[in-house]
Design an enzyme around this catalytic site. Structure first.
Site, PDB file in Angstrom:
ATOM      1  N   GLY A 184       0.836  -1.184   0.000  1.00 31.34           N
ATOM      2  CA  GLY A 184       0.000   0.000   0.000  1.00 31.34           C
ATOM      3  C   GLY A 184       0.877   1.241   0.000  1.00 31.34           C
ATOM      4  O   GLY A 184       2.000   1.218   0.516  1.00 31.34           O
ATOM      5  N   CYS A 185       0.386   2.329  -0.567  1.00 30.29           N
ATOM      6  CA  CYS A 185       1.209   3.543  -0.640  1.00 30.29           C
ATOM      7  C   CYS A 185       1.481   4.109   0.747  1.00 30.29           C
ATOM      8  O   CYS A 185       2.605   4.526   1.062  1.00 30.29           O
ATOM      9  CB  CYS A 185       0.561   4.586  -1.553  1.00 30.29           C
ATOM     10  N   ASN A 186       0.466   4.124   1.620  1.00 23.58           N
ATOM     11  CA  ASN A 186       0.668   4.583   2.989  1.00 23.58           C
ATOM     12  C   ASN A 186       1.630   3.664   3.730  1.00 23.58           C
ATOM     13  O   ASN A 186       2.492   4.118   4.500  1.00 23.58           O
ATOM     14  CB  ASN A 186      -0.663   4.635   3.748  1.00 23.58           C
TER      15      ASN A 186
END
Length: 342
Positions: free
Chosen positions: A148-150
């Site tokens: 995930g980007c986060n």
């Protein structure tokens, strides 16, 4: 030798970002693009900024001849991705940008995504795609699950510190701001300009955000005991970018030295001079991550600040970086575009 690739979900933001990056890649050729709702349309209609490229029209997944494809980028929503990948040829290399194969434990997947995993065998095969920390496994992998980007932003701040035993594992706070493209391209009322602009807000607060599953998995694995961080994401009225401010208990100078050493040989991760703050505007449209360390006024506390572009280093750039490794291509190929500024 040129490698033929297909992009499933090419009508979304991460699909378009993949096309933008691959357009300058000397060793990859896009031979198929899927977009279920936009099948039959030219990419120039869907994304006019790509009209200069000679691209195949969008089609449905079942119309693609995978016998002529060497590697697939799967940029589909979670749950959809696992069902599609389960039907693909087992000798096909796959880079999945969804959440479907990031968590190794089927029970953890069900906890965070609310339903049992439908392709458990593939879930066990998948390699977690945080490139800088799983290179050897990615090189040997057939199926890679991009992060995930986060989750990527938080891990760049914390993994070396947890491994070195430099911080209090029970006092980690990740305060993260994310651009609206991270929510995808589907029409949503709360993402309308009048609803989102001129303000920003927290979401999934209180420990319910799904990327916490990745933090739990990866940080606990490094520490050898359960680690649960406090994480609050915020949606900001910007198209792209993530800025994660991570609050830790530890000596700031030691933290900076450890991160600088850990990333000294990493092409895409820049540790700034001590006390400097990164900004999303300085990584926009690039595969670079900027990391800064700032001492708090209270002794023994520090902030680690990470800036990435959620669509590039947080997703499509990371996916291409992983594909390069899987194909035996130089890792940086197609990814050395400088950030776009201003």
């Amino acid at each position: 030798m040129t490698t033929s690739v297909a992009i499933l979900g090419a009508s979304g933001y991460t699909g378009a970002e993949l096309i933008r990056l691959i357009a300058t890649h000397p060793d990859l050729r896009i031979t198929a693009l899927s977009g279920e709702r936009k099948a039959g349309m030219a990419m120039a209609e869907v994304f006019p900024h790509l009209r200069h490229l000679n691209l195949p029209d969008l089609m449905k997944i079942e119309e693609i001849d995978f016998a002529s494809v060497d590697l697939v980028f799967c940029a589909l929503p979670h749950a959809t991705s696992q069902a599609v990948i389960d039907k693909l040829p087992r000798d096909l290399k796959i880079v999945d940008l969804s959440a479907d194969f990031r968590l190794r434990d089927p029970a953890a997947y069900e906890k965070w995504y609310g339903k049992p995993h439908a392709a458990v065998e593939l879930q066990q095969e998948a390699v977690y795609g945080l490139t800088e920390f799983y290179r050897d496994e990615i090189r040997r992998a057939r199926l890679v699950a991009c992060t995930g980007c986060n989750a990527a932003a938080g891990q760049y701040a914390l993994r070396p510190l947890i491994e070195a035993g430099l911080i209090d594992l029970d006092e980690i706070v990740i305060d993260l701001k994310a651009g609206v493209s991270g929510a995808g391209r589907a029409l949503k009322e709360n993402l309308l300009h009048a609803e989102l602009s001129e303000g920003f807000h927290a979401y999934s607060a209180g420990g319910i955000h799904r990327h916490l599953g990745e933090f739990d998995q990866e940080f606990s694995k490094i520490a050898g005991r359960p680690v649960e961080v406090q994480f609050t994401p915020h949606l900001i009225p910007a198209n792209r970018g993530i800025l994660a401010t991570v609050y830790v208990r530890g000596e700031a100078r030691d933290i900076h030295a450890t991160l600088a050493k850990a990333y000294a040989d990493e092409t895409f991760i820049e540790v700034l001079p001590f006390g400097e703050h990164p900004s999303t505007r300085h990584v926009r449209g690039s595969n670079f991550a900027h990391v800064g360390v700032v001492a708090d006024r209270r002794q023994g506390r520090a902030m680690v600040i990470v800036a990435i572009d959620n669509l590039t280093k947080g997703s499509s750039g990371q996916a291409l970086q992983n594909a390069n490794l899987m194909l035996g291509i130089a890792e940086e190929t197609g990814l050395m575009l400088a950030p776009c500024f201003p």
